[in-house]
Motif scaffolding. Structure first.
Motif, PDB file in Angstrom:
ATOM      1  N   SER A  80     -39.373 -30.915  26.864  1.00 39.34           N
ATOM      2  CA  SER A  80     -40.576 -31.313  26.122  1.00 39.34           C
ATOM      3  C   SER A  80     -41.674 -30.275  26.297  1.00 39.34           C
ATOM      4  O   SER A  80     -42.392 -29.957  25.344  1.00 39.34           O
ATOM      5  N   LEU A  81     -41.808 -29.752  27.503  1.00 34.57           N
ATOM      6  CA  LEU A  81     -42.809 -28.710  27.764  1.00 34.57           C
ATOM      7  C   LEU A  81     -42.476 -27.444  26.987  1.00 34.57           C
ATOM      8  O   LEU A  81     -43.358 -26.811  26.396  1.00 34.57           O
ATOM      9  N   ASP A  82     -41.207 -27.100  26.932  1.00 34.45           N
ATOM     10  CA  ASP A  82     -40.762 -25.927  26.169  1.00 34.45           C
ATOM     11  C   ASP A  82     -41.056 -26.115  24.671  1.00 34.45           C
ATOM     12  O   ASP A  82     -41.550 -25.205  24.004  1.00 34.45           O
ATOM     13  N   ILE A  83     -40.788 -27.299  24.158  1.00 33.00           N
ATOM     14  CA  ILE A  83     -41.058 -27.610  22.753  1.00 33.00           C
ATOM     15  C   ILE A  83     -42.554 -27.528  22.478  1.00 33.00           C
ATOM     16  O   ILE A  83     -42.992 -26.970  21.465  1.00 33.00           O
ATOM     17  N   ALA A  84     -43.370 -28.071  23.386  1.00 31.25           N
ATOM     18  CA  ALA A  84     -44.830 -28.052  23.219  1.00 31.25           C
ATOM     19  C   ALA A  84     -45.363 -26.620  23.201  1.00 31.25           C
ATOM     20  O   ALA A  84     -46.258 -26.290  22.416  1.00 31.25           O
ATOM     21  N   GLN A  85     -44.809 -25.762  24.046  1.00 29.12           N
ATOM     22  CA  GLN A  85     -45.235 -24.362  24.063  1.00 29.12           C
ATOM     23  C   GLN A  85     -44.837 -23.662  22.766  1.00 29.12           C
ATOM     24  O   GLN A  85     -45.590 -22.842  22.241  1.00 29.12           O
ATOM     25  N   ASP A  86     -43.667 -24.004  22.239  1.00 29.83           N
ATOM     26  CA  ASP A  86     -43.244 -23.454  20.943  1.00 29.83           C
ATOM     27  C   ASP A  86     -44.181 -23.918  19.828  1.00 29.83           C
ATOM     28  O   ASP A  86     -44.550 -23.137  18.947  1.00 29.83           O
ATOM     29  N   GLU A  87     -44.560 -25.193  19.852  1.00 30.69           N
ATOM     30  CA  GLU A  87     -45.478 -25.724  18.838  1.00 30.69           C
ATOM     31  C   GLU A  87     -46.833 -25.017  18.901  1.00 30.69           C
ATOM     32  O   GLU A  87     -47.441 -24.738  17.867  1.00 30.69           O
TER      33      GLU A  87
END
Length: 132
Positions: free
Chosen positions: A89-96
């Protein structure tokens, strides 16, 4: 007897994510909140009429509400976000966040500089043609 804090307890219990290249984060929830808030800050500089801003802002606010409402319960956040482990989720948030920064740079909400060639937007029976 000593008391274990939640991040320390999580670190003791979770040694690996089981995903190559994705390490266990020592304190993911505050980092997730910071990332979502940074994304909202970037999105606030995009015009309100932008469909991208409207959708990304709504999704990010929803996710931020989930994290803030979990009272530090990582398992609850993982279950409610349904994006896998909290590190994912943290990785996805950083991508967003990176996408939002790119959209700001690209100014994707502005009209096209050149009109598209006739027929460019026709596919699978769709014959719509954007105004710009």
């Amino acid at each position: 007897m000593f008391r274990l804090t939640r991040p320390l307890l999580q670190q003791v219990l979770k040694k690996t994510t089981g995903i190559t290249g994705l390490a266990v984060h020592p304190n993911p929830l505050p980092e997730l909140v910071r990332t979502y808030e940074s994304t909202l800050s970037v999105l606030s500089t995009i015009p309100q009429t932008s469909v991208y801003r409207q959708s990304a802002e709504a999704l990010t606010k929803h996710k931020l509400d989930i994290v803030k409402g979990a009272n530090g319960d990582v398992a609850s956040v993982e279950r409610r976000l349904d994006e896998g482990q909290i590190e994912e989720s943290l990785d996805i948030a950083q991508d967003e966040l990176r996408v939002a920064e790119n959209m700001l740079e690209w100014k994707a909400w502005e009209p096209l500089e050149e009109r598209p060639p006739a027929g460019q937007w026709e596919y699978f029976g769709n014959t719509s043609n954007p105004a710009s």
